[in-house]
Structures are given as structure tokens and as C-alpha cells.
Design a protein around this motif. Structure first.
Motif, PDB file in Angstrom:
ATOM      1  N   ILE A  13      40.059  25.598  32.825  1.00  0.00           N
ATOM      2  CA  ILE A  13      39.009  25.784  33.835  1.00  0.00           C
ATOM      3  C   ILE A  13      39.315  24.931  35.065  1.00  0.00           C
ATOM      4  CG2 ILE A  13      36.578  25.323  34.351  1.00  0.00           C
ATOM      5  CD1 ILE A  13      35.962  26.231  31.450  1.00  0.00           C
ATOM      6  N   VAL A  14      39.694  23.678  34.859  1.00  0.00           N
ATOM      7  CA  VAL A  14      40.034  22.804  35.994  1.00  0.00           C
ATOM      8  C   VAL A  14      41.225  23.377  36.758  1.00  0.00           C
ATOM      9  CG1 VAL A  14      40.949  20.516  36.606  1.00  0.00           C
ATOM     10  CG2 VAL A  14      39.039  20.716  35.002  1.00  0.00           C
ATOM     11  N   LEU A  15      42.233  23.849  36.017  1.00  0.00           N
ATOM     12  CA  LEU A  15      43.408  24.436  36.668  1.00  0.00           C
ATOM     13  C   LEU A  15      43.016  25.651  37.495  1.00  0.00           C
ATOM     14  CD1 LEU A  15      46.487  24.234  36.967  1.00  0.00           C
ATOM     15  CD2 LEU A  15      46.672  25.712  34.954  1.00  0.00           C
ATOM     16  N   LEU A  16      42.160  26.502  36.949  1.00  0.00           N
ATOM     17  CA  LEU A  16      41.710  27.695  37.675  1.00  0.00           C
ATOM     18  C   LEU A  16      40.928  27.312  38.925  1.00  0.00           C
ATOM     19  CD1 LEU A  16      41.549  30.779  37.729  1.00  0.00           C
ATOM     20  CD2 LEU A  16      39.457  30.612  36.383  1.00  0.00           C
ATOM     21  N   VAL A  17      40.067  26.301  38.837  1.00  0.00           N
ATOM     22  CA  VAL A  17      39.284  25.862  39.999  1.00  0.00           C
ATOM     23  C   VAL A  17      40.211  25.311  41.087  1.00  0.00           C
ATOM     24  CG1 VAL A  17      37.615  24.127  40.784  1.00  0.00           C
ATOM     25  CG2 VAL A  17      37.137  25.483  38.746  1.00  0.00           C
ATOM     26  N   VAL A  18      41.203  24.521  40.678  1.00  0.00           N
ATOM     27  CA  VAL A  18      42.131  23.951  41.665  1.00  0.00           C
ATOM     28  C   VAL A  18      42.932  25.052  42.350  1.00  0.00           C
ATOM     29  CG1 VAL A  18      44.209  22.513  41.925  1.00  0.00           C
ATOM     30  CG2 VAL A  18      42.272  21.691  40.572  1.00  0.00           C
ATOM     31  N   ILE A  19      43.506  25.948  41.567  1.00  0.00           N
ATOM     32  CA  ILE A  19      44.298  27.036  42.153  1.00  0.00           C
ATOM     33  C   ILE A  19      43.399  27.938  43.006  1.00  0.00           C
ATOM     34  CG2 ILE A  19      45.615  29.135  41.645  1.00  0.00           C
ATOM     35  CD1 ILE A  19      46.767  27.652  39.216  1.00  0.00           C
ATOM     36  N   GLY A  20      42.237  28.285  42.467  1.00  0.00           N
ATOM     37  CA  GLY A  20      41.313  29.149  43.217  1.00  0.00           C
ATOM     38  C   GLY A  20      40.838  28.503  44.503  1.00  0.00           C
ATOM     39  N   GLY A  21      40.526  27.206  44.442  1.00  0.00           N
ATOM     40  CA  GLY A  21      40.085  26.489  45.644  1.00  0.00           C
ATOM     41  C   GLY A  21      41.181  26.437  46.694  1.00  0.00           C
ATOM     42  N   ALA A  22      42.394  26.176  46.253  1.00  0.00           N
ATOM     43  CA  ALA A  22      43.520  26.140  47.188  1.00  0.00           C
ATOM     44  C   ALA A  22      43.727  27.506  47.834  1.00  0.00           C
ATOM     45  CB  ALA A  22      44.787  25.689  46.470  1.00  0.00           C
ATOM     46  N   MET A  23      43.600  28.564  47.028  1.00  0.00           N
ATOM     47  CA  MET A  23      43.768  29.927  47.556  1.00  0.00           C
ATOM     48  C   MET A  23      42.671  30.231  48.580  1.00  0.00           C
ATOM     49  SD  MET A  23      46.336  31.720  46.141  1.00  0.00           S
ATOM     50  CE  MET A  23      45.720  33.345  46.459  1.00  0.00           C
ATOM     51  N   LEU A  24      41.428  29.899  48.278  1.00  0.00           N
ATOM     52  CA  LEU A  24      40.333  30.173  49.214  1.00  0.00           C
ATOM     53  C   LEU A  24      40.526  29.407  50.513  1.00  0.00           C
ATOM     54  CD1 LEU A  24      37.201  30.266  46.901  1.00  0.00           C
ATOM     55  CD2 LEU A  24      38.211  32.156  48.180  1.00  0.00           C
ATOM     56  N   PHE A  25      40.934  28.149  50.396  1.00  0.00           N
ATOM     57  CA  PHE A  25      41.161  27.349  51.598  1.00  0.00           C
ATOM     58  C   PHE A  25      42.273  27.956  52.453  1.00  0.00           C
ATOM     59  CE2 PHE A  25      43.310  23.844  53.802  1.00  0.00           C
ATOM     60  CZ  PHE A  25      42.247  23.362  54.556  1.00  0.00           C
ATOM     61  N   GLU A  26      43.358  28.348  51.781  1.00  0.00           N
ATOM     62  CA  GLU A  26      44.518  28.898  52.484  1.00  0.00           C
ATOM     63  C   GLU A  26      44.201  30.244  53.142  1.00  0.00           C
ATOM     64  OE1 GLU A  26      48.260  29.224  54.039  1.00  0.00           O
ATOM     65  OE2 GLU A  26      47.411  27.474  53.039  1.00  0.00           O
ATOM     66  N   LEU A  27      43.419  31.061  52.473  1.00  0.00           N
ATOM     67  CA  LEU A  27      43.211  32.431  52.937  1.00  0.00           C
ATOM     68  C   LEU A  27      41.858  32.657  53.608  1.00  0.00           C
ATOM     69  CD1 LEU A  27      44.733  34.200  49.830  1.00  0.00           C
ATOM     70  CD2 LEU A  27      45.843  33.830  52.040  1.00  0.00           C
ATOM     71  N   SER A  28      41.126  31.589  53.891  1.00  0.00           N
ATOM     72  CA  SER A  28      39.811  31.778  54.512  1.00  0.00           C
ATOM     73  C   SER A  28      39.971  32.491  55.863  1.00  0.00           C
ATOM     74  CB  SER A  28      39.111  30.433  54.695  1.00  0.00           C
ATOM     75  OG  SER A  28      39.871  29.596  55.521  1.00  0.00           O
ATOM     76  N   GLY A  29      39.110  33.442  56.089  1.00  0.00           N
ATOM     77  CA  GLY A  29      39.160  34.210  57.326  1.00  0.00           C
ATOM     78  C   GLY A  29      39.963  35.494  57.206  1.00  0.00           C
ATOM     79  N   ARG A  30      40.573  35.738  56.043  1.00  0.00           N
ATOM     80  CA  ARG A  30      41.351  36.976  55.868  1.00  0.00           C
ATOM     81  C   ARG A  30      40.734  37.813  54.755  1.00  0.00           C
ATOM     82  NH1 ARG A  30      47.228  34.530  55.239  1.00  0.00           N
ATOM     83  NH2 ARG A  30      46.668  32.558  56.157  1.00  0.00           N
ATOM     84  N   GLY A  31      39.438  37.910  54.681  1.00  0.00           N
ATOM     85  CA  GLY A  31      38.620  38.613  53.712  1.00  0.00           C
ATOM     86  C   GLY A  31      39.287  39.425  52.623  1.00  0.00           C
ATOM     87  N   GLY A  32      39.664  40.677  52.941  1.00  0.00           N
ATOM     88  CA  GLY A  32      40.194  41.601  51.937  1.00  0.00           C
ATOM     89  C   GLY A  32      41.475  41.098  51.293  1.00  0.00           C
ATOM     90  N   GLN A  33      42.340  40.533  52.089  1.00  0.00           N
ATOM     91  CA  GLN A  33      43.601  40.013  51.559  1.00  0.00           C
ATOM     92  C   GLN A  33      43.329  38.858  50.599  1.00  0.00           C
ATOM     93  OE1 GLN A  33      46.257  38.440  54.515  1.00  0.00           O
ATOM     94  NE2 GLN A  33      47.911  38.135  53.071  1.00  0.00           N
ATOM     95  N   ALA A  34      42.386  38.010  50.931  1.00  0.00           N
ATOM     96  CA  ALA A  34      42.054  36.871  50.085  1.00  0.00           C
ATOM     97  C   ALA A  34      41.540  37.337  48.720  1.00  0.00           C
ATOM     98  CB  ALA A  34      41.017  35.983  50.761  1.00  0.00           C
ATOM     99  N   ILE A  35      40.702  38.335  48.715  1.00  0.00           N
ATOM    100  CA  ILE A  35      40.151  38.837  47.443  1.00  0.00           C
ATOM    101  C   ILE A  35      41.257  39.440  46.587  1.00  0.00           C
ATOM    102  CG2 ILE A  35      38.647  40.585  46.424  1.00  0.00           C
ATOM    103  CD1 ILE A  35      36.688  40.021  48.738  1.00  0.00           C
ATOM    104  N   ARG A  36      42.147  40.231  47.205  1.00  0.00           N
ATOM    105  CA  ARG A  36      43.263  40.819  46.446  1.00  0.00           C
ATOM    106  C   ARG A  36      44.146  39.729  45.840  1.00  0.00           C
ATOM    107  NH1 ARG A  36      43.335  44.226  50.806  1.00  0.00           N
ATOM    108  NH2 ARG A  36      45.177  43.220  51.689  1.00  0.00           N
ATOM    109  N   GLN A  37      44.458  38.725  46.634  1.00  0.00           N
ATOM    110  CA  GLN A  37      45.325  37.663  46.129  1.00  0.00           C
ATOM    111  C   GLN A  37      44.616  36.833  45.042  1.00  0.00           C
ATOM    112  OE1 GLN A  37      47.227  35.467  49.227  1.00  0.00           O
ATOM    113  NE2 GLN A  37      48.516  37.196  49.804  1.00  0.00           N
ATOM    114  N   MET A  38      43.333  36.611  45.197  1.00  0.00           N
ATOM    115  CA  MET A  38      42.572  35.899  44.162  1.00  0.00           C
ATOM    116  C   MET A  38      42.601  36.688  42.849  1.00  0.00           C
ATOM    117  SD  MET A  38      41.355  32.958  44.908  1.00  0.00           S
ATOM    118  CE  MET A  38      40.085  32.775  43.699  1.00  0.00           C
TER     119      MET A  38
END
Length: 188
Positions: A13-38
Motif C-alpha cells: 500500500i505504501v509503495l502504491l501511494v508513493v508511486i501513485g503520488g509521484a505519477m500524479l505530481f508528474e502528470l498534473s495538468g494532463r488529465g486523460g493521459q494521467a489517468i491512462r498512465q495511472m
């Protein structure tokens, strides 16, 4: 769920939160692409977890073969663990050639129908954690596959103990106890 399973789940769970948080931070502002990559990362994470669980559990179960032969593979912790039915209840033992007899933890003793309030802790045993009080009991039936023993003497440990130990008093009931690579072999 055991303590090890809970710790493993917490780690994932911690690993998923860290990876997910990093992905959201990196891809913020690119809506559809961010969801696909998540979603892609969730699938990758789930697949890796499934593969790791399958790999670590595969082949790690004891086998009871014809002729009274039991093969027990070494566990991830380096110990041999055997599952037996005591009074019809599955109990997981750590095989301990340093233990003189069967030592039941309080939880396992309670699970097989032993009333802990009625026990007389008249003995003592030396453990890795020091001296503990012990109470003699008789297990009505121990079954490992087709191998069944009745009226087996054991001891309930009065102190804290995770699980139960299968010691020499029971191992001596086998004609052969040997190691074949990463297998512990018991034969009647």
C-alpha cells in the motif's frame, strides 16, 4: 491474516501511494493521459504482486506420499513448517529438532479444544526467550494426511509463543528423518 501478511500488505500500500503520488505530481495538468498512465501502473503493480505471490508460494507445500512419506520444503524463513490436523483442526508447526517434545502455543491449544483455565503449569522449559512454565496435555488425534496418531503427549507453553513446535518426541515416531537438499523427509 498473519503478521507477515499484514506487513507485506502495508508495504504494498505504501509503495502504491508513493508511486501513485509521484505519477500524479508528474502528470498534473494532463488529465486523460494521467489517468491512462495511472491505470497502466495499477495493472503493472497488480501483475507484479500476483507474480511475486505465485513465485514465493509455488512448491512450498508439504506433500504426503504413499507409504507414509512426508516431504516438507524449506520455508522462506529457512525453517521447515508442517501442517497437521490436531483434533480435526489444522495447525501449522515449525519443525524443531532442538525441542524435546510438542510445544503448543496458547492460541493453538485453545483452537483444538484445550481449556487453558483448567491447565496445571507444573513443568518448565528453556526457550530462546528464557524459562517458561509448561502444562502437560494429551492431544486426542494428530493427522498428517493418512498418518494418524492418537493420544499424543504435548506441552502447552505458558508464555507468549507464536505458533507451535513439533519436537523430537513426535519426530521419533518416524523410522527415518532426513534432509534431501531443501526437503525435510519423514518416513514411517
Amino acid at each position: 491474516m498473519g503478521t507477515d501478511d499484514g506487513m507485506q500488505l502495508a508495504y504494498y500500500i505504501v509503495l502504491l501511494v508513493v508511486i501513485g503520488g509521484a505519477m500524479l505530481f508528474e502528470l498534473s495538468g494532463r488529465g486523460g493521459q494521467a489517468i491512462r498512465q495511472m491505470m497502466l501502473w495499477v495493472v503493472i503493480f497488480a501483475g507484479a504482486t500476483l507474480a511475486a505471490t505465485w513465485w514465493t508460494d509455488s512448491g512450498a507445500r508439504q506433500q504426503v506420499l504413499e507409504g507414509g512419506r512426508i516431504e516438507i520444503p524449506v520455508g522462506r524463513d529457512g525453517h521447515f513448517h508442517l501442517e497437521a490436523e490436531l483434533n480435526g483442526v489444522p495447525i501449522r508447526f515449525m519443525v524443531d529438532t532442538g525441542a524435546s517434545s510438542i510445544a503448543l502455543g496458547r492460541d493453538d491449544a485453545r483452537a483444538i479444544g484445550i481449556d487453558l483455565a483448567d491447565l496445571a503449569y507444573v513443568g518448565t522449559a528453556m526457550t530462546a526467550n528464557g524459562e517458561v512454565k509448561t502444562a502437560p496435555v494429551t492431544i486426542d488425534e494428530i493427522a498428517i494426511g493418512d498418518i494418524v496418531d492418537r493420544n499424543v503427549r504435548a506441552w502447552v507453553i505458558g508464555g507468549e509463543m507464536d505458533g507451535s513446535l513439533l519436537g523430537m518426541s513426535y519426530l521419533r515416531t518416524f523410522a527415518r528423518v532426513s534432509f534431501e537438499g531443501d526437503l525435510l523427509v519423514l518416513e514411517r
